[in-house]
Design a protein around this motif. Structure first.
Motif, PDB file in Angstrom:
ATOM      1  N   TRP A  94      65.855  61.280 -11.449  1.00  0.00           N
ATOM      2  CA  TRP A  94      65.998  60.452 -10.239  1.00  0.00           C
ATOM      3  C   TRP A  94      65.394  61.145  -9.019  1.00  0.00           C
ATOM      4  CZ3 TRP A  94      66.181  55.617  -9.984  1.00  0.00           C
ATOM      5  CH2 TRP A  94      66.900  54.847 -10.903  1.00  0.00           C
ATOM      6  N   THR A  98      62.668  59.543  -6.355  1.00  0.00           N
ATOM      7  CA  THR A  98      62.794  59.506  -4.885  1.00  0.00           C
ATOM      8  C   THR A  98      61.598  60.144  -4.187  1.00  0.00           C
ATOM      9  OG1 THR A  98      64.079  61.582  -4.855  1.00  0.00           O
ATOM     10  CG2 THR A  98      65.316  59.507  -4.978  1.00  0.00           C
ATOM     11  N   TYR A 111      70.147  57.766  -7.310  1.00  0.00           N
ATOM     12  CA  TYR A 111      70.083  59.232  -7.314  1.00  0.00           C
ATOM     13  C   TYR A 111      71.450  59.820  -6.939  1.00  0.00           C
ATOM     14  CZ  TYR A 111      68.403  63.929  -5.958  1.00  0.00           C
ATOM     15  OH  TYR A 111      68.205  65.291  -5.832  1.00  0.00           O
TER      16      TYR A 111
END
Length: 283
Positions: A94, A98, A111
């Motif tokens: 995650w 991002t 996340y």
């Protein structure tokens, strides 16, 4: 079969188009790409819902070998790692999402979710704080509530839980979490109310039933609540009540509840039998 059929279409189209340049050729190419894109999206959805978690991880990993910058595959890989219980790896996956140019606020929420599952509460809090306040979703506020709970910021937790419950048509899970928060604070009546409400939304939610029994037992109310339950659930709830009573010094009541648990269970209920035998041996 659908995938094979699409490949055949593309191959045939490629051969036809290579022979000459006709008007509308770009439109045909775009149409083929849209079909393929839709097919890939459907396969991704299948892998994230009904496929074996380990198989899903392998599927997305293979996809990323050929398209490392494909954010849909990156998301799928991260989600599949969570489904497989590989929380630490999911945090890293995650984090990569991002850092993608096409990252969304919901990706950042995901996340934060992964960070909480991995026990990294402070990092999760920082990620949530960086998300614009205009991004108001059930998932975001549920995580905000959990972080506030972990920080023992009860007023904030209550506010976030209430907001989250209002943003979904299926609030049973968040109501159960909110009730458990109240239970740990010693607000047994508040917890009882929330567990009862959670069960009205999802009568099959055994966790809320068990928590409801704990909240009632903490108030020395050792009667089972009037909720829908299977014979096995009834036995398990009697067992929970019995242990609660014994812990509070009501040993005689606890013995009776253990016997109720044994009688209610459709099969041999070993934990209740062993607990009762241990109490009887103690005299």
């Amino acid at each position: 079969m659908r995938h094979v059929f699409l490949v055949a279409i593309c191959a045939a189209s490629a051969l036809a188009l290579s022979g000459c340049q006709r008007p509308g050729e770009a439109d045909v190419d775009r149409a083929i790409q849209e079909v393929l894109s839709g097919d890939e999206s459907s396969m991704n959805d299948i892998m994230l819902t009904v496929a074996d978690p380990a198989e899903a991880v392998s599927y997305f990993r293979r996809g990323l070998e050929g398209q490392p910058d494909n954010i849909a595959l990156q998301r799928g890989h991260a989600q599949s790692l969570l489904r497989a219980g590989r929380n630490t790896e999911a945090v890293g996956a995650w984090a990569r999402v991002t850092n993608h140019p096409e990252v969304t606020a919901e990706d950042r929420v995901a996340y934060a979710d992964a960070l909480i599952r991995a026990g990294e509460w402070k990092k999760a809090e920082a990620v949530l704080n960086a998300i614009p306040p205009t991004h108001e979703t059930y998932r975001r506020y549920r995580l905000e509530a959990m972080v506030a709970d972990a920080n023992k910021q009860w007023a904030k937790a209550d506010s976030f839980y209430e907001t989250a419950a209002g943003l979904t048509t299926r609030p049973s899970g968040v109501l159960n979490n909110w009730g458990y928060s109240k239970l740990t604070r010693g607000d047994f009546k508040g917890a009882q109310r929330l567990f009862t409400e959670a069960i009205t939304y999802d009568p099959s939610l055994f966790t809320a039933k068990n928590n409801l029994v704990l909240a009632r037992g903490a108030q020395r109310n050792y009667d089972l609540p009037v909720v829908r339950m299977t014979p096995t659930e009834r036995a398990q709830l009697y067992h929970t009540l019995a242990l609660t009573a014994i812990k509070q010094g009501d040993v005689g009541i606890g013995k009776g509840l253990l016997q109720e648990a044994i009688d209610a269970h459709p099969q041999y209920f070993e934990p209740a039998v062993r607990a009762l035998e241990a109490l009887e041996a103690r005299g």
